[in-house]
Design an enzyme around this catalytic site. Structure first.
Site, PDB file in Angstrom:
ATOM      1  N   HIS A 142       0.800  -1.258   0.018  1.00  0.00           N
ATOM      2  CA  HIS A 142       0.079  -0.051  -0.019  1.00  0.00           C
ATOM      3  C   HIS A 142       0.917   1.186   0.030  1.00  0.00           C
ATOM      4  CE1 HIS A 142      -2.972  -2.855   2.131  1.00  0.00           C
ATOM      5  NE2 HIS A 142      -3.078  -3.123   0.877  1.00  0.00           N
ATOM      6  N   CYS A 144      -5.771  -0.080 -19.140  1.00  0.00           N
ATOM      7  CA  CYS A 144      -5.260   0.803 -18.161  1.00  0.00           C
ATOM      8  C   CYS A 144      -4.302   0.063 -16.932  1.00  0.00           C
ATOM      9  CB  CYS A 144      -6.805   0.905 -17.427  1.00  0.00           C
ATOM     10  SG  CYS A 144      -7.450  -0.209 -16.667  1.00  0.00           S
TER      11      CYS A 144
HETATM   12  C1  PEP Z   1      -4.899  -4.172 -14.026  1.00  0.00           C
HETATM   13  O1  PEP Z   1      -5.455  -5.273 -13.311  1.00  0.00           O
HETATM   14  O2  PEP Z   1      -4.473  -4.198 -14.740  1.00  0.00           O
HETATM   15  C2  PEP Z   1      -5.764  -3.176 -13.164  1.00  0.00           C
HETATM   16  C3  PEP Z   1      -5.695  -1.978 -13.780  1.00  0.00           C
HETATM   17  O3  PEP Z   1      -6.208  -3.250 -11.899  1.00  0.00           O
HETATM   18  P1  PEP Z   1      -5.406  -3.502 -10.776  1.00  0.00           P
HETATM   19  O4  PEP Z   1      -3.809  -3.147 -10.871  1.00  0.00           O
HETATM   20  O5  PEP Z   1      -5.812  -2.226  -9.616  1.00  0.00           O
HETATM   21  O6  PEP Z   1      -5.534  -4.688 -10.318  1.00  0.00           O
END
Ligand code: PEP
Ligand code: MG
Length: 748
Positions: free
Chosen positions: A363, A676
């Site tokens: 975190h 993303c």
């Molecule tokens: C991903 O899995 O690419 C994502 C953007 O979500 P997180 O990294 O928060 O799991």
């Protein structure tokens, strides 16, 4: 016997202190110590070896061995008996040294005539400083009392070394914490920074290792332990209701009340140590055991004891976290570890962060990334080496920390910072330009966010909007579940700050690596594939409904965009969307102003969704590829596991072909698609995604400049051809082919 020996060792320590009181050079002090020990232990030889670098020990003083060998004789860690004592942090006691496994004869010392050998480590809370040795001609085995006495003296020598009592000519006797040190770690957030050390928890300095009056010291220790017990009891009361935390504190309590611990510390005091030195001596032994032990449970308990010892030392010395030191103007935070809330308290005042522990997915790392502060995790023994105010340089590209760098290193590093700054200027100059490739295609670039602290970057980075707002961060940085009204106020502030730009709010994605401090983690064999994200949201819809309400109230009259994480099949999407519909109807009944319109999308993070029926692509308003998760499931390689994390290249042909398939399916139904995951912020990866057909990418704000700059230099049709050719040639990854292409493009 024990009583007699305690008095003997006290006498020895008393003499040691008298000897140290004179204002003498470091060498003279060391010589005196070896004399004193040899005489009082009735041995012909006493020698002190100190580390001159991480790996090499040097004979720094001796009584009895050839004086010419001083500062000449050296051995590597683990080499010979002395090296073994240092390596293991354990005593060697033998009446017949030449027969002992690992013995190595050093001819220049003249030690061949000595038979018995007793070596004890000179160490300070887990930090290895050297070895203290006595030898004698007669084949004697040293008694437990003698070993103990030598350990006590070694403890004092360690404290004095730390205090700089033995500073003299040569590397082994240079002032501690004054040499340049290079520490290697793992990059948690890229970037470079220069500044001065700010220790989150400054080390405790023990300035009085030898006791004046054992009775007084024992009294001080008893009072401090009483105080410690009270504070542990208070911690226990505060942890009511949290079983896991309670268990940890129960273990603390067990140690705080442990008679054995107290008895050993009292014995140390009787033998002449001060209360602080006694605590440190036991802490050092525990740390040495901790580093040897492979038993996870034992290591945990020893680490509890370590933590408790630190608390006790702070009570005894009155040295809390607040030492009165002033935060430098360019602070680089150095800590063993730090929680996300504490890090947020420092906020953007920090120029860099170096953690001894931590992990890329922790975190604290998430917060550091949000604040765009260079971060190195797993940085060796940095807290042992760094002092408040030390000059420090953080290379968050290579994962290197230069502590007290010399001029050559500092100059080279500043060149690197200057290059960075020049690049930043270049990015700033194209901030308001579109990410238009030479072929004319435009890719829209958005930023990822999760904290209010991220929002100022929206303007500065040139992002078109927030492509992923990770709402769980608000839940992770708190100690208790946030209230609906707090969330709604926060989301409203986010929308205000976005000033009309689109913000994609992803509903809570907890579970797996994201464990809320106030929610009991489900004990699952494979949490990444377990009860997480939308699965939790649908099974226990209370939190999700609360969040949806907060979002709708925050939007009130403005457009709202909601994205569901970790959707693996059509039905999950429909069920989640039904929750939105229900909440909207309820809000309407309650008379709240509804959002102007609600756009509902999903993250594509499991391969299954890429093969969902066409109707899914028709119903979902937009899709965003969560490459971090998608890649881990595509290659079956845990994104948190350092061993396999980097094993498979994102530009692997199979993965790119898979992404291409997703682009094609979205094209059939005209579904908006973006990417993303972290890879979208890596310029070469971003370029390949664009070449595969992605026209929207969302990334860390700091990546927008570099990604845009590269896209503008390239022609996506050409990149596509390069990828196609590499694929035809049967290459496993297109990386080297694309890199060759990129090198041929001009800087703009
Ligand atoms: C991903 O899995 O690419 C994502 C953007 O979500 P997180 O990294 O928060 O799991
Ligand atoms: Mg994910």
């Amino acid at each position: 016997m024990a009583e007699r020996y305690e008095t003997e060792s006290r006498k020895l320590l008393g003499r040691l202190r008298d000897a140290m009181a004179h204002d003498e050079a470091g060498q003279a002090r060391l010589d005196k110590i070896t004399d004193l020990i040899a005489t009082s232990m009735g041995c012909e030889v006493c020698s002190i070896y100190l580390f001159r670098d991480d790996e090499t020990l040097e004979l720094c003083a001796t009584r009895g061995l050839n004086p010419d060998a001083v500062h000449q004789t050296r051995m590597k860690m683990g080499e010979g008996l002395v090296g073994r004592v240092a390596k293991r942090g354990q005593v060697i006691n033998t009446p017949d040294a030449p027969q002992y496994p690992g013995f190595r004869y050093m001819p220049e010392t003249g030690e061949e005539i000595f038979s018995s050998f007793l070596g004890v480590p000179i160490q300070r809370v887990g930090e290895k400083l050297g070895v203290l040795v006595v030898q004698s001609k007669s084949a004697r085995e040293f008694s437990a009392d003698e070993i103990y006495a030598l350990e006590v003296v070694a403890m004092v020598v360690a404290e004095m070394t730390e205090l700089g009592a033995f500073v003299g000519e040569g590397a082994a006797m240079s002032a501690r914490h004054s040499q340049p040190v290079l520490v290697r770690g793992v990059v948690g957030q890229e970037g470079v920074a220069e500044g001065h050390v700010w220790l989150h928890e400054p080390r405790v300095v023990v300035s009085n290792p030898i006791a004046d009056d054992p009775a007084v010291e024992e009294q001080r220790l008893t009072e401090a332990v009483d105080q410690l017990r009270i504070s542990v009891d208070q911690m226990l009361t505060m942890a009511q209701g949290d079983k896991d935390q309670q268990q940890v504190i129960e273990a603390y309590r067990m140690f705080a009340n442990s008679k054995g611990w107290m008895r050993r510390m009292c014995e140390d005091i009787k033998s002449g140590l001060s209360a602080e030195a006694a605590v440190e001596k036991e802490q050092s032994l525990a740390r040495a055991r901790m580093s040897q032990s492979t038993d996870g449970y034992l290591r945990e308990r020893l680490s509890d004891l370590d933590d408790l010892s630190n608390r006790l030392l702070r009570i005894l010395t009155g040295q809390g976290a607040d030492t009165g030191a002033e935060l430098p103007s360019d602070p680089i935070l150095v800590a063993r570890n730090i929680g996300p809330a504490e890090l947020l308290d420092y906020g953007r005042s920090l120029k860099g962060i170096v953690l001894e522990g931590g992990s890329v997915g922790s975190h604290a790392a998430i917060v550091a990334r949000a604040l765009a502060i260079p971060l190195i995790v797993n940085a060796g023994r940095v807290t042992n080496e760094a002092l408040n105010g030390d000059h420090i340089m953080v290379d968050g590209e290579q994962g290197i920390v230069h502590l007290r760098p010399d001029d050559t290193v500092a100059t080279a590093f500043r060149d690197k910072i200057a290059m960075h700054a020049a690049a930043q200027e270049r990015y700033a100059s194209i901030r308001d330009e579109p990410a238009q490739a030479r072929c004319g295609s435009i890719v829209s670039l958005h930023m990822n966010a999760g904290l209010m602290a991220d929002l100022p970057s929206l303007k500065g980075s040139g992002a078109e909007g927030v492509g992923l707002f990770r709402t769980e961060l608000q839940f992770l940085v708190r100690n208790q579940m946030p209230k609906r009204s707090d969330l709604s106020a926060l989301y409203a502030r986010v929308l205000d700050a976005a000033d009309g730009k689109r913000v994609v709010f992803r509903t809570l994605d907890i579970g797996s690596d994201k464990v809320l401090p106030y929610m009991k983690p489900a004990d699952e064999p494979n949490p990444a594939m377990g009860w997480r994200a939308i699965r939790v949201g649908l099974d226990k819809p209370g939190i999700m409904r609360m969040q949806l309400q907060a979002l709708m109230r925050a939007a009130a009259g403005r457009p709202l965009t909601i994205m569901f994480p970790f959707i693996a099949q059509l039905e999950e999407f429909r069920a989640a969307r039904a929750e939105v519909d229900k909440t909207r109807a309820r809000e309407e009944r309650l008379g709240h102003v509804l959002p102007e319109r609600i756009e509902i999308g999903a993250m594509l993070e499991t391969p299954s969704l890429a093969f969902a029926p066409q109707v899914f692509f028709e119903e979902v308003e937009f899709l965003s590829v969560g490459g971090n998760d998608l890649k881990q499931f595509f290659f079956a390689a845990d994104r948190e596991n350092e061993r396999v994390r980097r094993r498979y290249d994102t530009l692997n042909v199979s993965f790119l072909t898979f992404l291409e398939g997703i682009v094609a399916r979205c094209a059939e139904t005209n579904t908006d698609l973006s990417f993303c995951g972290e890879d979208a912020g890596r310029p070469v990866e971003a370029l390949c995604f664009a070449a595969m057909g992605f026209r929207s990418l969302s990334m860390r704000p700091a990546s927008i400049g570099p990604v845009k700059s590269l896209l503008r230099r390239c022609n996506l049709d050409e990149v596509r051809k390069v990828i196609e050719d590499a694929r035809q040639r049967g290459e496993m990854s297109v990386r080297s082919a694309v890199m060759d292409y990129v090198r041929g493009q001009h800087q703009n």
